[in-house]
Design an enzyme around this catalytic site. Structure first.
Site, PDB file in Angstrom:
ATOM      1  N   ASP A  87       0.864  -1.172   0.000  1.00 30.86           N
ATOM      2  CA  ASP A  87       0.000   0.000   0.000  1.00 30.86           C
ATOM      3  C   ASP A  87       0.901   1.223   0.000  1.00 30.86           C
ATOM      4  OD1 ASP A  87      -1.639   2.163   0.574  1.00 30.86           O
ATOM      5  OD2 ASP A  87      -2.744   1.137   2.177  1.00 30.86           O
ATOM      6  N   TYR A 178      -9.868  14.171  -5.654  1.00 34.43           N
ATOM      7  CA  TYR A 178      -9.011  13.640  -6.726  1.00 34.43           C
ATOM      8  C   TYR A 178      -8.313  14.773  -7.462  1.00 34.43           C
ATOM      9  CZ  TYR A 178      -7.765  11.014 -10.950  1.00 34.43           C
ATOM     10  OH  TYR A 178      -7.087  10.442 -12.005  1.00 34.43           O
ATOM     11  N   ALA A 180      -7.745  17.828  -6.403  1.00 32.98           N
ATOM     12  CA  ALA A 180      -6.798  18.485  -5.499  1.00 32.98           C
ATOM     13  C   ALA A 180      -5.504  17.687  -5.385  1.00 32.98           C
ATOM     14  CB  ALA A 180      -7.438  18.663  -4.119  1.00 32.98           C
ATOM     15  N   LYS A 182      -4.242  15.461  -7.590  1.00 36.17           N
ATOM     16  CA  LYS A 182      -3.507  15.444  -8.849  1.00 36.17           C
ATOM     17  C   LYS A 182      -2.845  16.796  -9.132  1.00 36.17           C
ATOM     18  CE  LYS A 182      -4.216  11.190 -10.092  1.00 36.17           C
ATOM     19  NZ  LYS A 182      -3.097  10.220  -9.918  1.00 36.17           N
TER      20      LYS A 182
END
Length: 294
Positions: A87, A178, A180, A182
């Site tokens: 992870d 997502y 924010a 990227k």
């Protein structure tokens, strides 16, 4: 600027004593790549494209069964691969991921941070812990593998590519966390180019556009439940193989930024020069194409 002590004499000696067995043909011959999130989707096809270009690749994912299936597929094709279930939002797991590359191949030349979680939920409806989960997967899922690999990338004057999205260029409704995340990694790459300019490491960003997904692809809803990705017109989508080829070309040419698709390049143009027009277009699509977001 940069602390050269990140690479210790003991590390150099350990790597030097471990002769790598690497492919010897292709533009990436003799190179070792780590691709996070490569058990499936774009990551899997990027790993395949790197292998076909001569690299040895460490595959990564959280699903051991799917990861092993991908390993067998690539190994059967004659490619040199290793795997690590990890992870990437867990720093200790990222250290294991990098150590897997060192144990099998003795070096790290290329890091592609592809693993991330996406979403389809409006901000007002999202549980705070879901927002954090999506953001962490995109930000710490990029930062932690890089921190773990950095001393070894310094030694090889390697290449780092963050996989971002065209949605980071102008935002997208139902994708707040997502988008924010990227956007954050794109700015991180710029900062690292400045801080680590003396290392010779390449830092690049690829902004992915709409891409065909594996049938089992899921994203998170407002309460963190896995749901199918929102509708995307097929004519707007590139295949995973096409996207992987663009990513590998980006790495080979050590580009700073690659924006995939005509739509992505149009977003850059409009966002830069006509931002109000861009917002009007998005607001219009919310009213007329709700399934595009929901």
């Amino acid at each position: 600027m940069f602390d050269s002590n990140l690479v210790s004499d003991a590390e150099r000696a350990t790597v030097a004593a471990r002769p790598p067995q690497l492919p010897r043909s292709g533009p990436f011959a003799g190179k070792v790549a780590i691709v996070t999130g490569s058990e499936s989707g774009i990551g899997r096809e990027t790993a395949r494209a790197l292998c076909e270009s001569g690299a040895a690749v460490v595959l990564n994912g959280r699903n051991a069964e799917r990861l092993e299936h991908t390993r067998q597929d690539l190994a059967t094709a004659g490619h040199t691969v290793a795997t690590c279930v990890a992870d990437v939002t867990d720093y200790a797991a990222c250290e294991r991921l990098v150590q897997t590359a060192l144990d099998h191949f003795g070096q790290v030349d290329i890091l592609i941070t592809n693993a991330s979680i996406s979403m389809r939920a409006y901000f007002a409806d999202m549980a705070p812990e879901v927002f954090r989960q999506v953001l962490d997967s995109n930000v710490y899922g990029t930062v932690y593998p890089l921190k773990a690999a950095l001393p070894h990338l310094v030694r090889t004057r390697g290449s780092v590519t963050f996989i971002s999205s065209i949605s980071a260029l102008n935002g997208m409704p139902s994708g707040s966390a997502y988008c924010a995340g990227k956007a954050a990694v794109a700015n991180l790459a710029h900062t690292l180019r400045l801080e680590l300019v003396d290392t010779g490491i390449h830092f690049g960003v690829v902004h992915i556009g709409f891409t065909q997904n594996d049938p089992e692809k899921r994203v998170l809803d407002a309460q963190g439940q896995p749901v199918p990705i929102a509708h995307r017109p097929p004519r707007w989508q590139k295949s995973q193989t096409e996207v992987a080829a663009i990513i590998v070309r980006h790495v080979r040419k050590r580009r700073q930024r690659t924006v995939i698709s005509a739509l992505g390049r149009l977003i850059v143009l409009v966002h830069t020069y006509l931002p109000r027009l861009g917002d009007w277009v998005v607001l219009s699509t919310i009213r007329r194409m709700r399934n595009f977001y929901e």
